[in-house]
Design a protein around this motif. Structure first.
Motif, PDB file in Angstrom:
ATOM      1  N   VAL A 179       7.287  20.743   8.468  1.00 21.09           N
ATOM      2  CA  VAL A 179       7.645  21.702   7.421  1.00 21.09           C
ATOM      3  C   VAL A 179       7.765  20.971   6.087  1.00 21.09           C
ATOM      4  O   VAL A 179       8.572  20.058   5.950  1.00 21.09           O
ATOM      5  CB  VAL A 179       8.980  22.410   7.740  1.00 21.09           C
ATOM      6  N   ASN A 180       6.969  21.391   5.122  1.00 22.19           N
ATOM      7  CA  ASN A 180       7.016  20.846   3.765  1.00 22.19           C
ATOM      8  C   ASN A 180       7.645  21.908   2.861  1.00 22.19           C
ATOM      9  O   ASN A 180       7.035  22.928   2.581  1.00 22.19           O
ATOM     10  CB  ASN A 180       5.595  20.511   3.322  1.00 22.19           C
ATOM     11  N   ASP A 181       8.890  21.661   2.431  1.00 24.30           N
ATOM     12  CA  ASP A 181       9.632  22.662   1.664  1.00 24.30           C
ATOM     13  C   ASP A 181      10.585  21.937   0.718  1.00 24.30           C
ATOM     14  O   ASP A 181      11.466  21.208   1.196  1.00 24.30           O
ATOM     15  CB  ASP A 181      10.421  23.559   2.627  1.00 24.30           C
ATOM     16  N   PRO A 182      10.410  22.111  -0.610  1.00 27.72           N
ATOM     17  CA  PRO A 182       9.378  22.851  -1.335  1.00 27.72           C
ATOM     18  C   PRO A 182       7.976  22.367  -0.996  1.00 27.72           C
ATOM     19  O   PRO A 182       7.771  21.193  -0.699  1.00 27.72           O
ATOM     20  CB  PRO A 182       9.708  22.582  -2.803  1.00 27.72           C
ATOM     21  N   HIS A 183       7.028  23.293  -1.100  1.00 29.94           N
ATOM     22  CA  HIS A 183       5.725  23.101  -0.483  1.00 29.94           C
ATOM     23  C   HIS A 183       4.676  22.600  -1.465  1.00 29.94           C
ATOM     24  O   HIS A 183       4.520  23.126  -2.563  1.00 29.94           O
ATOM     25  CB  HIS A 183       5.262  24.438   0.123  1.00 29.94           C
ATOM     26  N   PRO A 185       0.599  22.184  -1.363  1.00 31.66           N
ATOM     27  CA  PRO A 185       0.248  22.344  -2.768  1.00 31.66           C
ATOM     28  C   PRO A 185       0.679  23.646  -3.447  1.00 31.66           C
ATOM     29  O   PRO A 185       0.384  23.830  -4.619  1.00 31.66           O
ATOM     30  CB  PRO A 185      -1.278  22.315  -2.713  1.00 31.66           C
ATOM     31  N   THR A 186       1.356  24.566  -2.757  1.00 31.38           N
ATOM     32  CA  THR A 186       1.500  25.919  -3.312  1.00 31.38           C
ATOM     33  C   THR A 186       2.694  26.089  -4.239  1.00 31.38           C
ATOM     34  O   THR A 186       2.749  27.061  -4.995  1.00 31.38           O
ATOM     35  CB  THR A 186       1.628  26.957  -2.184  1.00 31.38           C
ATOM     36  N   GLY A 187       3.707  25.207  -4.137  1.00 31.03           N
ATOM     37  CA  GLY A 187       4.927  25.401  -4.912  1.00 31.03           C
ATOM     38  C   GLY A 187       5.885  26.403  -4.304  1.00 31.03           C
ATOM     39  O   GLY A 187       6.902  26.743  -4.916  1.00 31.03           O
ATOM     40  N   ALA A 188       5.601  26.872  -3.089  1.00 31.28           N
ATOM     41  CA  ALA A 188       6.484  27.852  -2.443  1.00 31.28           C
ATOM     42  C   ALA A 188       7.770  27.183  -1.958  1.00 31.28           C
ATOM     43  O   ALA A 188       7.786  26.006  -1.586  1.00 31.28           O
ATOM     44  CB  ALA A 188       5.767  28.509  -1.262  1.00 31.28           C
ATOM     45  N   VAL A 189       8.851  27.956  -1.939  1.00 34.55           N
ATOM     46  CA  VAL A 189      10.092  27.606  -1.253  1.00 34.55           C
ATOM     47  C   VAL A 189      10.291  28.672  -0.188  1.00 34.55           C
ATOM     48  O   VAL A 189      10.310  29.869  -0.489  1.00 34.55           O
ATOM     49  CB  VAL A 189      11.280  27.573  -2.229  1.00 34.55           C
ATOM     50  N   PHE A 190      10.402  28.259   1.054  1.00 35.87           N
ATOM     51  CA  PHE A 190      10.413  29.232   2.145  1.00 35.87           C
ATOM     52  C   PHE A 190      11.708  30.043   2.161  1.00 35.87           C
ATOM     53  O   PHE A 190      12.792  29.522   1.887  1.00 35.87           O
ATOM     54  CB  PHE A 190      10.222  28.534   3.488  1.00 35.87           C
ATOM     55  N   HIS A 191      11.554  31.328   2.498  1.00 36.13           N
ATOM     56  CA  HIS A 191      12.685  32.234   2.560  1.00 36.13           C
ATOM     57  C   HIS A 191      13.565  31.922   3.769  1.00 36.13           C
ATOM     58  O   HIS A 191      13.137  31.280   4.723  1.00 36.13           O
ATOM     59  CB  HIS A 191      12.196  33.682   2.640  1.00 36.13           C
ATOM     60  N   SER A 192      14.790  32.416   3.737  1.00 31.23           N
ATOM     61  CA  SER A 192      15.753  32.096   4.790  1.00 31.23           C
ATOM     62  C   SER A 192      15.290  32.585   6.160  1.00 31.23           C
ATOM     63  O   SER A 192      15.555  31.925   7.178  1.00 31.23           O
ATOM     64  CB  SER A 192      17.120  32.690   4.459  1.00 31.23           C
ATOM     65  N   ASP A 193      14.589  33.731   6.211  1.00 30.87           N
ATOM     66  CA  ASP A 193      14.135  34.212   7.520  1.00 30.87           C
ATOM     67  C   ASP A 193      13.075  33.288   8.109  1.00 30.87           C
ATOM     68  O   ASP A 193      12.990  33.125   9.338  1.00 30.87           O
ATOM     69  CB  ASP A 193      13.634  35.651   7.443  1.00 30.87           C
ATOM     70  N   VAL A 194      12.286  32.645   7.262  1.00 29.22           N
ATOM     71  CA  VAL A 194      11.292  31.675   7.739  1.00 29.22           C
ATOM     72  C   VAL A 194      12.008  30.452   8.295  1.00 29.22           C
ATOM     73  O   VAL A 194      11.687  29.958   9.388  1.00 29.22           O
ATOM     74  CB  VAL A 194      10.332  31.284   6.601  1.00 29.22           C
ATOM     75  N   ARG A 195      12.987  29.943   7.557  1.00 28.89           N
ATOM     76  CA  ARG A 195      13.729  28.774   8.030  1.00 28.89           C
ATOM     77  C   ARG A 195      14.401  29.058   9.367  1.00 28.89           C
ATOM     78  O   ARG A 195      14.352  28.240  10.302  1.00 28.89           O
ATOM     79  CB  ARG A 195      14.762  28.350   6.978  1.00 28.89           C
ATOM     80  N   ASP A 196      15.037  30.223   9.469  1.00 28.38           N
ATOM     81  CA  ASP A 196      15.728  30.577  10.715  1.00 28.38           C
ATOM     82  C   ASP A 196      14.758  30.657  11.883  1.00 28.38           C
ATOM     83  O   ASP A 196      15.070  30.211  12.998  1.00 28.38           O
ATOM     84  CB  ASP A 196      16.451  31.911  10.554  1.00 28.38           C
ATOM     85  N   GLU A 197      13.579  31.215  11.639  1.00 26.32           N
ATOM     86  CA  GLU A 197      12.607  31.367  12.725  1.00 26.32           C
ATOM     87  C   GLU A 197      12.045  30.015  13.153  1.00 26.32           C
ATOM     88  O   GLU A 197      11.788  29.794  14.351  1.00 26.32           O
ATOM     89  CB  GLU A 197      11.481  32.314  12.302  1.00 26.32           C
TER      90      GLU A 197
END
Length: 399
Positions: A179-183, A185-197
């Motif tokens: 898991v690359n977060d912050p990501h 090449p996109t600059g995304a920060v994953f939402h809490s539901d993604v982290r939990d899953e």
């Protein structure tokens, strides 16, 4: 000359560097940086700053050199840096680490990633789940280890994964969820539901979570949340970061990995036969940086947020659609409205058209999924304000 045997070929193939005729290509970063040098274009492709980091950190390195810190440091890292990393994790995230057993200093985050994957992967049936597009070393090291890369797509414009896609990717063959977060090449920060899953799936399938958090202090909208802080994650999570992005010292290559002692011991068993050790005078300097005040850490995020906004405004003026990043150095833009159908071809022509270099997002995707990112381009905002303003002015020619 005959084909040279060995794991190098599958490593290069994993990184997408093998042509249809079997020839080996340079990485897109080497190609585009060379193009920038040849044309005089502004290089917004490769993610390194053009300004030095904090004076205290630089002076600490000079002092260490002058005072004899020029020989091999201890294999796990100098004790002061190990302690500073543990202090940092507790200060910002409430994570309690034993610096002598649960922290390991590495030659940048890239070595930490390589050592972790080589340590944990052991069979051609082992799978590594990554979010695609991905930092190119992930695929290269998974291939070097002989494992299979399984990707979860991140789609324009918000680059959040679909949870059903994530569930479909993780199975009992999954050894590592990377898991690359912050990501990047996109600059995304994953939402809490993604982290939990991610944590739920790792526990269900007994997988190790390996996180790449090098942009942890470059988050713009909310505090960074390490996966290791979530319930049930700590005992199966290896957390990787480095000083390069936080302190603008990418050339020093001081990184680290932390987590449960048995997992760190496994990584050390591999890491000690890669670089062994590195960066003796830079280790105390990074320790100094990790102990800087809160104003410094808030300031670097605020500064990069302003640069992100300046770059984004310039890209929109030029005719790009822009995905506003929530973190990292990078902004992804869609060049479709500017006539792009092939991001790589667009980027190769951009220095002549506008005097700016960028990176095609297709360089971060598997061949079978590159069409999904065919018109998307990554720009780096980690440059001086005057450089970004000049790049925006040049890109305006495209409009």
């Amino acid at each position: 000359m005959r084909q040279i045997p060995g794991a190098w070929h599958r490593t290069a193939a994993g990184a997408g560097l093998v042509g249809a005729d079997g020839s080996i290509h340079p990485t897109i970063f080497a190609e585009m940086s060379a193009l920038a040098a040849h044309t005089g274009a502004i290089n917004l492709g490769q993610g390194f700053p053009d300004e030095d980091g904090p004076a205290e950190v630089l002076e600490a390195a000079r002092s260490a050199i002058a005072n004899g810190a020029n020989q091999y440091p201890p294999g796990r890292g100098i004790p002061d840096l190990l302690s500073a990393i543990a202090e940092h994790q507790e200060r910002f995230y409430g994570l309690h680490l034993d610096p002598a057993r649960e922290v390991l200093v590495t030659a940048g985050a890239t070595e930490a990633l390589a050592a972790a994957l080589l340590a944990l992967l052991d069979d051609p049936d082992d799978e590594v789940v990554v979010f695609e597009p991905y930092y190119d070393s992930y695929a290269a090291v998974a291939a070097l280890a002989g494992a299979r890369l399984v990707t979860v797509p991140l789609r324009w414009p918000d680059f959040q994964p679909d949870l059903d896609d994530l569930r479909a990717a993780v199975s009992d063959r999954t050894r590592v969820i990377l898991v690359n977060d912050p990501h990047n090449p996109t600059g995304a920060v994953f939402h809490s539901d993604v982290r939990d899953e991610i944590v739920r799936l790792a526990a269900r399938h007994d997988a190790v979570i390996v996180t790449d958090e090098v942009y942890e202090h470059l988050v713009f909208d909310e505090p960074h949340v390490p996966l290791a802080t979530l319930p049930g994650a700590g005992e199966r999570t290896l957390t990787i970061s480095s000083g390069g992005k936080t302190f603008s010292t990418t050339g020093w290559k001081i990184g680290w990995i932390s987590g449960p002692a048995p997992l760190i011991d496994a990584v050390l068993a591999v890491k000690q036969f890669l670089t062994y050790v590195n960066g003796s005078p830079f280790q105390p300097a990074i320790a100094t940086g990790l102990r800087l005040g809160d104003d410094f850490f808030r300031g670097i995020a605020d500064t990069l947020r302003a640069k992100r906004d300046l770059l984004g405004e310039g890209l929109r003026t030029a005719g790009f659609e822009v995905s506003t990043p929530a973190g990292s150095y990078f902004t992804v833009a869609d060049a479709r409205a500017l006539g792009a159908t092939d991001a790589a071809a667009f980027c190769r022509a951009l220095p002549q058209r506008a005097g700016v270099v960028a990176i095609p997002l297709t360089a971060f995707a598997t061949p079978e999924h590159r069409a999904e990112y065919a018109t998307l381009v990554r720009f780096a905002a980690c440059k001086r304000v005057d450089v970004l303003a000049e790049a925006a002015s040049r890109l305006a020619r495209l409009a």
